[in-house]
Design a protein around this motif. Sequence first.
Motif, mmCIF file in Angstrom:
data_model
loop_
_atom_site.group_PDB
_atom_site.id
_atom_site.type_symbol
_atom_site.label_atom_id
_atom_site.label_comp_id
_atom_site.label_asym_id
_atom_site.label_seq_id
_atom_site.Cartn_x
_atom_site.Cartn_y
_atom_site.Cartn_z
ATOM 1 N N ALA A 608 -16.140 16.292 -24.118
ATOM 2 C CA ALA A 608 -16.680 16.681 -25.416
ATOM 3 C C ALA A 608 -16.740 18.188 -25.566
ATOM 4 C CB ALA A 608 -18.071 16.086 -25.608
ATOM 5 N N ALA A 609 -16.785 18.902 -24.434
ATOM 6 C CA ALA A 609 -16.799 20.361 -24.508
ATOM 7 C C ALA A 609 -15.500 20.908 -25.092
ATOM 8 C CB ALA A 609 -17.031 20.935 -23.112
ATOM 9 N N TRP A 610 -14.432 20.120 -25.009
ATOM 10 C CA TRP A 610 -13.141 20.498 -25.585
ATOM 11 C C TRP A 610 -13.060 19.859 -26.968
ATOM 12 C CZ3 TRP A 610 -7.767 19.280 -22.968
ATOM 13 C CH2 TRP A 610 -6.768 19.968 -23.644
ATOM 14 N N GLN A 611 -13.711 20.471 -27.924
ATOM 15 C CA GLN A 611 -13.882 19.850 -29.235
ATOM 16 C C GLN A 611 -12.661 19.991 -30.126
ATOM 17 O OE1 GLN A 611 -17.467 21.737 -30.679
ATOM 18 N NE2 GLN A 611 -18.770 20.190 -29.733
ATOM 19 N N ASP A 612 -11.917 21.079 -29.950
ATOM 20 C CA ASP A 612 -10.719 21.308 -30.759
ATOM 21 C C ASP A 612 -9.492 21.175 -29.876
ATOM 22 O OD1 ASP A 612 -12.002 21.961 -33.287
ATOM 23 O OD2 ASP A 612 -12.684 23.781 -32.272
ATOM 24 N N ARG A 613 -8.658 20.201 -30.206
ATOM 25 C CA ARG A 613 -7.461 19.943 -29.406
ATOM 26 C C ARG A 613 -6.230 19.971 -30.291
ATOM 27 N NH1 ARG A 613 -7.895 15.489 -24.624
ATOM 28 N NH2 ARG A 613 -9.996 15.898 -23.849
ATOM 29 N N THR A 614 -5.095 20.076 -29.624
ATOM 30 C CA THR A 614 -3.816 19.937 -30.294
ATOM 31 C C THR A 614 -2.832 19.322 -29.319
ATOM 32 O OG1 THR A 614 -2.117 21.089 -31.595
ATOM 33 C CG2 THR A 614 -2.956 22.226 -29.661
ATOM 34 N N GLY A 615 -1.800 18.703 -29.842
ATOM 35 C CA GLY A 615 -0.803 18.091 -28.994
ATOM 36 C C GLY A 615 0.332 17.526 -29.819
ATOM 37 N N ILE A 616 1.432 17.256 -29.150
ATOM 38 C CA ILE A 616 2.641 16.757 -29.825
ATOM 39 C C ILE A 616 2.531 15.254 -30.012
ATOM 40 C CG2 ILE A 616 5.147 16.608 -29.667
ATOM 41 C CD1 ILE A 616 4.970 19.042 -27.741
ATOM 42 N N ALA A 617 2.905 14.791 -31.179
ATOM 43 C CA ALA A 617 2.866 13.362 -31.461
ATOM 44 C C ALA A 617 3.751 12.601 -30.494
ATOM 45 C CB ALA A 617 3.303 13.104 -32.905
ATOM 46 N N GLN A 679 -21.731 10.077 -27.406
ATOM 47 C CA GLN A 679 -20.671 10.171 -28.407
ATOM 48 C C GLN A 679 -20.267 11.618 -28.633
ATOM 49 O OE1 GLN A 679 -22.248 8.157 -31.824
ATOM 50 N NE2 GLN A 679 -23.963 9.551 -32.073
ATOM 51 N N ALA A 680 -19.082 11.769 -29.176
ATOM 52 C CA ALA A 680 -18.545 13.100 -29.433
ATOM 53 C C ALA A 680 -17.538 13.018 -30.564
ATOM 54 C CB ALA A 680 -17.874 13.660 -28.180
ATOM 55 N N GLU A 681 -17.339 14.146 -31.209
ATOM 56 C CA GLU A 681 -16.330 14.244 -32.264
ATOM 57 C C GLU A 681 -15.299 15.270 -31.844
ATOM 58 O OE1 GLU A 681 -17.262 14.102 -36.672
ATOM 59 O OE2 GLU A 681 -16.660 16.205 -36.453
ATOM 60 N N ILE A 682 -14.057 14.849 -31.781
ATOM 61 C CA ILE A 682 -12.952 15.724 -31.408
ATOM 62 C C ILE A 682 -12.073 15.951 -32.631
ATOM 63 C CG2 ILE A 682 -10.985 16.067 -29.870
ATOM 64 C CD1 ILE A 682 -13.645 15.890 -28.397
ATOM 65 N N HIS A 683 -11.850 17.231 -32.951
ATOM 66 C CA HIS A 683 -10.929 17.551 -34.043
ATOM 67 C C HIS A 683 -9.556 17.809 -33.436
ATOM 68 C CE1 HIS A 683 -8.889 19.841 -37.222
ATOM 69 N NE2 HIS A 683 -9.642 19.124 -38.041
ATOM 70 N N PHE A 684 -8.574 17.053 -33.891
ATOM 71 C CA PHE A 684 -7.236 17.115 -33.291
ATOM 72 C C PHE A 684 -6.215 17.565 -34.329
ATOM 73 C CE2 PHE A 684 -3.397 15.841 -31.177
ATOM 74 C CZ PHE A 684 -3.716 15.891 -29.831
ATOM 75 N N GLN A 685 -5.420 18.574 -33.948
ATOM 76 C CA GLN A 685 -4.296 18.999 -34.787
ATOM 77 C C GLN A 685 -3.025 18.408 -34.207
ATOM 78 O OE1 GLN A 685 -3.769 23.210 -35.363
ATOM 79 N NE2 GLN A 685 -1.846 22.947 -36.498
ATOM 80 N N LEU A 686 -2.470 17.465 -34.904
ATOM 81 C CA LEU A 686 -1.266 16.774 -34.431
ATOM 82 C C LEU A 686 -0.032 17.607 -34.760
ATOM 83 C CD1 LEU A 686 -0.465 14.040 -33.098
ATOM 84 C CD2 LEU A 686 -0.053 13.173 -35.415
ATOM 85 N N GLN A 687 0.791 17.840 -33.734
ATOM 86 C CA GLN A 687 2.056 18.545 -33.921
ATOM 87 C C GLN A 687 3.174 17.510 -34.040
ATOM 88 O OE1 GLN A 687 2.183 21.664 -34.429
ATOM 89 N NE2 GLN A 687 0.244 22.425 -33.587
ATOM 90 N N PRO A 688 4.093 17.689 -34.988
ATOM 91 C CA PRO A 688 5.156 16.685 -35.167
ATOM 92 C C PRO A 688 6.065 16.599 -33.943
ATOM 93 C CG PRO A 688 5.619 18.658 -36.460
ATOM 94 C CD PRO A 688 4.235 18.820 -35.933
ATOM 95 N N PHE A 689 6.490 15.366 -33.643
ATOM 96 C CA PHE A 689 7.433 15.181 -32.540
ATOM 97 C C PHE A 689 8.758 15.859 -32.882
ATOM 98 C CE2 PHE A 689 10.648 12.728 -30.188
ATOM 99 C CZ PHE A 689 10.136 12.859 -28.895
#
Length: 879
Positions: A608-617, A679-689
């Motif tokens: 949960a400490a890593w609240q803002d994530r991003t990654g490739i679809a 519980q935790a809320e993670i905001h994820f920025q999805l990068q297009p494959f």
Amino acid sequence: MLKAKSLFLLLIAATTGLTGFAQDGGRKIISLNDQWEFNKENGPVERVDLPHTWNDKDVLDDAPGYYRGLGIYKRKLKLDESVKGKAVFLVFNGVAQEAEVLVNGRSAAKHIGSYTRFIVPISAYLNYKDDVIEVRANNRFNEDIPPLTADFTFFGGLYRNVSLLIANPVHFSQKDHGSSGVFITTPQVSALAASVQVKSTIDNTLAAQKVQVITTIFDAKGSVVNKQTSAVTIHKNENKTIIQDIKSVQKPELWSPENPYLYRVVTQIVDVKTNAVIDQVANPLGFRWFRFDAAKGFFLNDKPLKIIGASRHQDYENRGNATPDALQIRDIELLKAMGGNFLRVAHYPQDPQILEACDRLGILASVEIPVVNTITETEAFTSNCLNMQTEMIRQHFNHPSVIIWAYMNEILLRLKFSNDKARQQVYFTHVRELAQKLDSLTRKLDPSRYTLLVNHGAWDIYNKVGLTKIPMIVGWNLYSGWYSGVPEDFGKFLDRHHKELPNTPFMVTEYGADADPRIRSFSPIRFDKSVEYGLKFNQVYLNAMLSRPFVAGGIAWNLADFNSETREETMPHINNKGLLTIGRQPKDTYFLYQAYLLGQPYLKITSAAWQDRTGIADSAALTSTQPVQIATNLKSAELFVNGKSLGIKDAVDHLIDWQVPFANGKNQLRVVSGDQNDQAEIHFQLQPFTFNDNRVPFKNINILLGAKRFYIDDQEHQVWIPGQPYKPGAWGWIGGEPYKGTNNRITYGSDKNILGTGNDPVYQTQQVNIKQFKFDVPDGEYDLALYFAELVGGETKEALAYNLDNNHKKEVEEQRVFDVSINGTAFLPKLNLAADFGYTTAVKKTTRITVQNGSGISIDFKPIAGKPLLNAIQLRKIY
């Protein structure tokens, strides 16, 4: 300083200019933390309040070193006429590191050492009209004063509280090495009965007087448990010691981490004629007994207790060592909340608030003097060490939390005279002789506690020199899997000690791995500074210690990150081994310890400490699968993501991992086990494959080259992801290989301080000999940023002594000149990073690009001399 029992707002406070007035049974204690003028030598004068250090900023800048020199503090002191005839003292809880105190221009006292209290009698220097106090503090290097060298910063200043003590002519002595003048021991303790001995030393500055010394023991409710009165006549200028034996405390409430029950011992000097209290001192009393067993570990009150805790440095984020009382006390509260039962006060005595909090909260403690890494073979150095040890023991003698006095740390880490073996043997003899003097002194001053000497993991040399034979307990600082070897070597070392020194109790006094809270990895490896590697490292160590009864305990290094000005690495000037950040925010490792140590059910989403994530679809999916971890002391748990169960899993060494398909935007995580949940809320920025997938709109991407780790820029709220080889329709690099320095311990990247940035990890990895980087983006307007830093060359600096397998080779600088073009147009012609910007300097070059006719973006790197490189790249779509 002893705490006052009551606070009064008195008229005298307004006339004296003193604040924080307090009175305690005939004595007055007045805070002198305000209204100081300060200047460095030949520097401008400024108004400051205490605690204060002059190194809170310069230890964090890019310039090597920090101010080590003279600082001058001045303050007016206006005293009422009623003070005449009293015994007046200045009480300094910590001045770094050489101090001279002047009153009205006359030298009243000098003191050596940064970390212990000293008390200055000033009655003879006062005019009671317009007195001026001046303190000349100096944190210069002095070869006769420890510490000489260490992995922490030697902050200068009046960095602890200062107070004025006004006492009657007959008072408890203030001459005994900064102590209260009252010393309490418990010669006999059992569950059935206990005895108490109170040794009081009294001074008299005027005529002979008949007094009574009355000692009263109160329980936690304030009821009188026992009392003893002694009649004494004390003559003018006499220093007299009174010993009182109280033998009949029946069925005492025992002090322990589970039940830190404190009695209170109040010792008074009472005038026989008037029955008035002339002076009074209060001390804590905890009834407990303990022993270390080489085969079975540690026992408290005849019950086995595995010691697990942490060490502590006293500095705080942006404050240096000038840390307010409330923040210091909070550290001990955080240690207790973690489930820890031990504090190694390292590598020096700390503020009195620390051990007071340990007493209250039930934290066992060791305290040590700052003889670190090396010694000076002079009589002055030895004398200063012995005096520091005496001050430490005298000042902290009455704390029931203290069970160990220590006096050396890793003293053979920086070996002298390596090219002259005969001279080196003489040095070893002097080290051993100093250790023996300190140990003998400690046993004489306090036979009731254990002695400890702490070594680093060089088994053979410490045994050969004889340092494992001197103390009652041997401490080992072990970093297998960090500074040397692999984590699995740790258990082998523990077994070796037990086999070869079967009659010597020992503790693991340090262990840890750097965990930069901004760095995460799905494939953690040694020296990547990721939180995930820190978790695995601590799991191995905890399991090894908890499964071996002969290991008395383990003390994590460190409770919180701390300042070390000479360090560079991902967060320059900070040692990142803390379970908390330097601002005292918990890392995942802190949660791991709670899962191991807390007695009540525990369930925590560590990720949960890593609240803002991003990654490739994932291919052809609208999600990106990444791990999520929880820490628990329960058997199993179930994870829900956006209301959908990902199944029940069993904990392995108090951790459970799930592979979570993160969707673009907000993702709600909830973990459940019985009646426990988190519980935790993670905001994820999805990068297009691929960029032609219109279901995943491309906004921006931040890419690290030559890296396998993620980096969270918490200042600009950006997440950087590891680079990848070029994939048609997507993005990536073509050609080259990840940078690997000449230091063989680093698996990738550099640990140098990158000048001109706070985002060092962006620049510490790179792709060397890169040919091209491509983005197959659709037509539109884009902002592009290229990040460079020349990692080879520059000032040669001493490698950290702690890196035991550090095969450091001299860097071979190469001329590096190359062209950078974008879509066939020159962008950075003849780029020469070293010549144009300097070594290890952050370089960011941005441009706006119009993509048309389906061309995408191609950045080309053409060598002119040497190999081109790129550290990081950033792309943002405008429209």
